[in-house]
Design a protein around this motif. Structure first.
Motif, PDB file in Angstrom:
ATOM      1  N   LEU A  46      -8.035  71.049  96.280  1.00  0.00           N
ATOM      2  CA  LEU A  46      -7.988  69.676  95.765  1.00  0.00           C
ATOM      3  C   LEU A  46      -9.011  68.807  96.467  1.00  0.00           C
ATOM      4  N   HIS A  47      -9.595  67.888  95.708  1.00  0.00           N
ATOM      5  CA  HIS A  47     -10.443  66.833  96.252  1.00  0.00           C
ATOM      6  C   HIS A  47     -10.267  65.622  95.349  1.00  0.00           C
ATOM      7  N   ALA A  48     -10.662  64.466  95.800  1.00  0.00           N
ATOM      8  CA  ALA A  48     -10.390  63.212  95.091  1.00  0.00           C
ATOM      9  C   ALA A  48     -10.934  63.201  93.662  1.00  0.00           C
ATOM     10  N   GLN A  49     -12.029  63.893  93.403  1.00  0.00           N
ATOM     11  CA  GLN A  49     -12.628  63.879  92.068  1.00  0.00           C
ATOM     12  C   GLN A  49     -12.052  64.962  91.146  1.00  0.00           C
ATOM     13  N   GLN A  58      -5.472  62.374  93.933  1.00  0.00           N
ATOM     14  CA  GLN A  58      -5.397  61.553  95.149  1.00  0.00           C
ATOM     15  C   GLN A  58      -3.949  61.373  95.594  1.00  0.00           C
ATOM     16  N   VAL A  59      -3.044  61.145  94.660  1.00  0.00           N
ATOM     17  CA  VAL A  59      -1.622  60.982  94.980  1.00  0.00           C
ATOM     18  C   VAL A  59      -1.060  62.288  95.534  1.00  0.00           C
ATOM     19  N   VAL A  60      -1.411  63.401  94.901  1.00  0.00           N
ATOM     20  CA  VAL A  60      -0.942  64.708  95.377  1.00  0.00           C
ATOM     21  C   VAL A  60      -1.415  64.928  96.816  1.00  0.00           C
ATOM     22  N   GLU A  62      -2.268  62.700  99.070  1.00  0.00           N
ATOM     23  CA  GLU A  62      -1.583  61.781  99.989  1.00  0.00           C
ATOM     24  C   GLU A  62      -0.192  62.302 100.334  1.00  0.00           C
ATOM     25  N   HIS A  63       0.541  62.781  99.340  1.00  0.00           N
ATOM     26  CA  HIS A  63       1.873  63.324  99.589  1.00  0.00           C
ATOM     27  C   HIS A  63       1.797  64.580 100.459  1.00  0.00           C
ATOM     28  N   LEU A  64       0.836  65.436 100.186  1.00  0.00           N
ATOM     29  CA  LEU A  64       0.697  66.659 100.986  1.00  0.00           C
ATOM     30  C   LEU A  64       0.380  66.319 102.447  1.00  0.00           C
ATOM     31  N   GLN A  65      -0.473  65.331 102.651  1.00  0.00           N
ATOM     32  CA  GLN A  65      -0.836  64.955 104.018  1.00  0.00           C
ATOM     33  C   GLN A  65       0.316  64.266 104.740  1.00  0.00           C
ATOM     34  N   SER A  66       1.068  63.434 104.042  1.00  0.00           N
ATOM     35  CA  SER A  66       2.121  62.663 104.704  1.00  0.00           C
ATOM     36  C   SER A  66       3.423  63.434 104.882  1.00  0.00           C
ATOM     37  N   LEU A  71       6.107  66.716  94.554  1.00  0.00           N
ATOM     38  CA  LEU A  71       6.918  67.155  93.422  1.00  0.00           C
ATOM     39  C   LEU A  71       6.266  66.687  92.126  1.00  0.00           C
ATOM     40  N   GLN A  72       5.989  67.628  91.239  1.00  0.00           N
ATOM     41  CA  GLN A  72       5.440  67.310  89.927  1.00  0.00           C
ATOM     42  C   GLN A  72       6.544  67.489  88.892  1.00  0.00           C
ATOM     43  N   LEU A  73       6.927  66.387  88.270  1.00  0.00           N
ATOM     44  CA  LEU A  73       7.985  66.399  87.262  1.00  0.00           C
ATOM     45  C   LEU A  73       7.389  66.590  85.873  1.00  0.00           C
ATOM     46  N   PRO A  74       8.223  66.942  84.898  1.00  0.00           N
ATOM     47  CA  PRO A  74       7.711  67.121  83.534  1.00  0.00           C
ATOM     48  C   PRO A  74       7.117  65.827  82.993  1.00  0.00           C
TER      49      PRO A  74
END
Length: 96
Positions: A46-49, A58-60, A62-66, A71-74
Motif C-alpha cells: 500500500l501507498h497513498a496513491q 490512506q485510511v487503511v 493510518e489504521h494499520l499504523q495506529s 476492518l473493511q465492511l461490505p
C-alpha cells in the motif's frame, strides 16, 4: 507499506487487513469473535496513491499504523440489499 488481507468466513464481503501476517493478537477479542474463521486472500503493498476498489488507501494505512489492523465492511449497496431481503423474509403482522 506491506499488508495482508483476510476474508471473514462468517461475514460476507468483510475483510480484515493486518500490518503483519497472521498477527491476530492485535485484533480485539469481540471483533475476532464476530469475524469467525479467516481465510488469507491477499498480500499487497500500500501507498497513498494506490487505488483500492472499496477503501481509501490512506485510511487503511493510518489504521494499520495506529492499531495494526483495519476492518473493511461490505459496500453500502450490499448492506441495503441484505436489509431488504431480511425485511421481505420476515412475516408481517396483520393489523386487525
Amino acid at each position: 507499506m506491506h499488508c495482508f488481507v483476510y476474508a471473514s468466513q462468517r461475514k460476507a464481503d468483510t475483510y480484515l487487513w493486518l500490518q503483519q501476517r497472521d498477527n491476530f493478537q492485535v485484533v480485539p477479542a469481540p471483533l475476532a469473535l464476530m469475524l469467525g474463521d479467516l481465510r488469507f486472500v491477499l498480500e499487497v503493498e500500500l501507498h497513498a496513491q494506490r487505488r483500492l476498489p472499496n477503501e481509501d488507501a490512506q485510511v487503511v494505512m493510518e489504521h494499520l499504523q495506529s492499531q495494526g489492523w483495519h476492518l473493511q465492511l461490505p459496500p453500502q449497496e450490499t448492506l441495503a440489499a441484505a436489509n431488504i431481503m431480511e425485511q421481505e423474509a420476515t412475516p408481517r403482522r396483520q393489523e386487525e
